[in-house]
Enzyme design. Structure first.
Site, PDB file in Angstrom:
ATOM      1  N   ASN A  32       2.777  -3.923   2.451  1.00 54.77           N
ATOM      2  CA  ASN A  32       2.412  -1.829   2.466  1.00 54.77           C
ATOM      3  C   ASN A  32       1.989  -2.230   2.964  1.00 54.77           C
ATOM      4  OD1 ASN A  32       1.713   0.004   1.955  1.00 54.77           O
ATOM      5  ND2 ASN A  32       0.483   0.172  -0.143  1.00 54.77           N
TER       6      ASN A  32
ATOM      7  N   ARG B 147       7.140  -1.385   1.570  1.00 51.34           N
ATOM      8  CA  ARG B 147       7.019  -0.067   1.125  1.00 51.34           C
ATOM      9  C   ARG B 147       7.551   1.101   2.073  1.00 51.34           C
ATOM     10  NH1 ARG B 147       1.487   2.384  -1.391  1.00 51.34           N
ATOM     11  NH2 ARG B 147       2.895   5.079  -2.133  1.00 51.34           N
TER      12      ARG B 147
ATOM     13  N   HIS C  85       5.394   8.805  -4.008  1.00 48.09           N
ATOM     14  CA  HIS C  85       4.431   7.701  -4.492  1.00 48.09           C
ATOM     15  C   HIS C  85       5.204   7.744  -5.540  1.00 48.09           C
ATOM     16  CE1 HIS C  85       0.104  10.378  -3.829  1.00 48.09           C
ATOM     17  NE2 HIS C  85       0.302   9.424  -3.415  1.00 48.09           N
TER      18      HIS C  85
ATOM     19  N   ARG D 173      -6.716  15.662   2.758  1.00 52.71           N
ATOM     20  CA  ARG D 173      -5.457  16.623   2.868  1.00 52.71           C
ATOM     21  C   ARG D 173      -6.121  17.617   1.861  1.00 52.71           C
ATOM     22  NH1 ARG D 173      -0.882  12.473   1.501  1.00 52.71           N
ATOM     23  NH2 ARG D 173      -2.881  10.903   1.974  1.00 52.71           N
TER      24      ARG D 173
ATOM     25  N   GLU E 185       2.316  -1.027  -7.983  1.00 55.92           N
ATOM     26  CA  GLU E 185       3.276  -0.345  -6.791  1.00 55.92           C
ATOM     27  C   GLU E 185       3.848  -1.242  -6.839  1.00 55.92           C
ATOM     28  OE1 GLU E 185       0.455   2.602  -5.482  1.00 55.92           O
ATOM     29  OE2 GLU E 185       1.764   3.832  -4.800  1.00 55.92           O
TER      30      GLU E 185
END
Ligand code: ADP
Length: 392
Positions: free
Chosen positions: A8, A86, A174, A232, A370
Site C-alpha cells: 500500500n 492497493r 475505501h 480535507r 484492507e
C-alpha cells in the site's frame, strides 16, 4: 516460505503485509516518511519487532528493498509468488482485482488525472515490485471497485452528459475496507441486511450496504467529498472554490493544497488533524471541531439510511471508529430517533456489539482489514494465473 506480499504505497509511506499461501498473516511493515528521515518498522505475529534507525530512503523502490532485507533476515528462503497492490482509482473500467501486465499498467496510469495525489505513488509501488519480483504475479486491487454496482442516480453528477461519458462520475473510495467489513458481517451478523458502515480514519467516508453490496457512498469523484476528514473539508459548496479562484486569486495548485492538506479537522481546530490530540485538548476550538465532525457524520448516516429505505445496523471502523468511544457515543446519541440505543459500558470497552438490549438498530465495532482483502484477492488471482501474468 512461499508467500504473498501486499503493498500500500502512499505519498510518503509504504505499508507491507506478508501472508502465507493460505492468507494467514506472517508479518507487517511500515516505511514511514520516505525521504532523508525515513523510518522502518517490521513486526510479525511471533513477536519479532525490528525498527531500523533513521536513514535516507528516498524512493518507494529503496523503501521496498530496505523492508525486504529486513524480511529476508526474519524469513530465510522467502519466496514471494504474488504481490497485491492497493490502487486508489480503477475508473470506469476496473470492477475487481486485476492481474497487472503492461496494458493494465498503462490503463492504471491513464487514471492519474483522476487521482493525481495518490495514483502516481501506487504506480511507483507497482514499478518497484515488478523490478524486485519479475517472476511474481502482480495484482491491482482498486478502492473504487466495490462501489461499481451503484445506480445512475448514485453515480452521475447533474452536469451535461458529455462529462459523465468522460468519467466525471461519483466513484466512491475505501472499497477494500468496506469489502472487509461486508465479509465480516456476512460471517458474523448475516441477519443485518441494511447497514451503514462508518470508516472513520484520517480519511473518512460512509458506505450503505444492502445484503453486503454497496448501494451508495459519501465519497464521489475524488476522496474529498462527504465527511470532514483530518485535512480535507468533505462536502463543500463548489461556489466556495469559484470564490477562491476568482476573488482570493488562489491558483489551482493552491486550491488543491487547501482542500487536501489544510482543511478538515486541522483547518477547523487550527490545532491538529489527529483526533487523539483534539480529544485531549479540551479547548473551545477542539470541542467545536469534534462537534462539527459528529454532526456531519449523523447527517450523512441519515442520508444513507434513506438510500437503504431503512436501517438495521451501523458499523464503526478504522482509527477513530475502532478506538474513540467518545465519537461513537456522540454520533449515536443523535440517532435515537432512528432507533439507535447505545450501551455505554459496552461502548467504552469497544465490544463487538455496542448497542443496548432492545435497540432497534444493532451498533457494532469491527476492525477493518484492507491488507487481508488484498491478500485474499491476490491469492484468488494466483489460482487463475498460476504461471504469472499473461504476456503480450
Ligand atoms: P489512515 O486513514 O491513515 O489509515 P487510521 O485509520 O489509522 O488512518 O486513523 C487515524 C485516526 O484515528 C487519527 O485521527 C487518530 O487520532 C485516530 N485514533 C487512533 N486511535 C485513537 C483513539 N484511541 N482515540 C481517538 N482517536 C484515535
Amino acid at each position: 516460505v512461499t508467500a504473498i506480499l501486499t503493498l500500500n504505497a502512499g505519498s510518503s509511506s509504504l505499508k507491507l503485509g506478508l501472508y502465507d499461501d493460505r492468507c494467514r498473516p506472517l508479518a507487517s511493515g511500515l516505511v514511514d516518511r520516505i525521504g532523508p528521515q525515513a523510518t522502518l518498522r517490521l513486526r510479525d505475529s511471533a513477536g519479532f519487532d525490528l525498527a531500523l534507525p533513521q536513514g535516507g530512503v528516498l524512493t518507494h523502490a529503496e523503501a521496498l528493498q530496505t523492508a525486504l532485507r529486513g524480511l529476508d533476515a526474519a524469513f530465510p528462503e522467502l519466496r514471494i509468488v504474488a504481490v497485491g497492490h492497493r490502487v486508489v482509482h480503477g475508473g470506469m473500467e476496473f470492477a475487481g482485482p486485476t492481474a497487472i501486465d503492461t496494458t493494465v499498467l498503462s490503463r492504471i496510469a491513464d487514471l492519474v488525472p483522476f487521482a493525481p495525489l495518490h495514483q502516481p505513488h501506487n504506480i511507483a509501488g507497482i514499478d518497484a515490485a515488478m523490478r524486485a519480483f519479475p517472476d511474481a504475479l502482480q495484482v491491482a486491487c482498486f478502492d473504487t471497485a466495490f462501489h461499481r454496482g451503484h445506480t445512475f442516480a448514485q453515480t452521475a453528477y447533474a452536469l451535461p452528459g458529455a462529462y459523465f461519458d468522460k468519467g466525471v462520475r461519483r466513484y466512491g473510495f475505501h472499497g477494500l475496507s468496506y469489502q472487509s467489513i461486508a465479509e465480516t458481517l456476512s460471517a458474523t451478523a448475516p441477519h443485518l441486511s441494511r447497514v451503514v458502515v462508518a470508516h472513520l480514519g484520517n480519511g473518512a467516508s460512509l458506505c450503505a450496504l444492502y445484503d453486503g453490496r454497496s448501494v451508495s457512498s459519501t465519497m464521489g469523484f475524488t476522496a474529498l467529498d462527504g465527511l470532514p476528514m483530518g485535512t480535507r473539508p468533505g462536502q463543500i459548496d463548489p461556489g466556495v472554490l469559484l470564490y477562491m479562484l476568482q476573488q482570493e486569486g488562489l491558483t489551482a495548485a493552491e486550491v488543491s493544497d487547501l482542500l487536501y492538506r489544510r482543511s478538515g479537522l486541522l483547518g477547523l481546530s487550527g490545532l491538529s488533524p489527529d483526533m487523539r490530540v483534539l480529544e485531549a485538548a479540551g479547548s473551545d476550538a477542539a470541542e467545536r471541531t469534534i462537534s462539527y465532525f459528529t454532526t456531519r457524520i449523523r447527517r450523512e448516516i441519515a442520508a444513507l439510511a434513506a438510500d437503504l429505505g431503512g436501517i438495521d445496523g451501523i458499523v464503526f471502523t478504522a482509527g477513530i471508529g475502532e478506538n474513540s468511544a467518545r465519537i461513537r457515543a456522540e454520533v449515536c446519541a443523535g440517532l435515537t430517533w432512528l432507533g439507535a440505543a447505545l450501551d455505554p459500558a459496552r461502548n467504552d470497552l469497544a465490544k463487538r456489539v455496542i448497542s443496548a438490549e432492545g435497540s432497534a438498530i444493532e451498533l457494532r465495532v469491527i476492525p477493518t482489514d484492507e491488507e487481508g482483502v488484498i491478500a485474499k484477492s491476490t491469492r484468488a488471482a494466483l489460482g487463475m494465473h498460476p504461471q504469472g501474468p499473461s504476456r503480450g
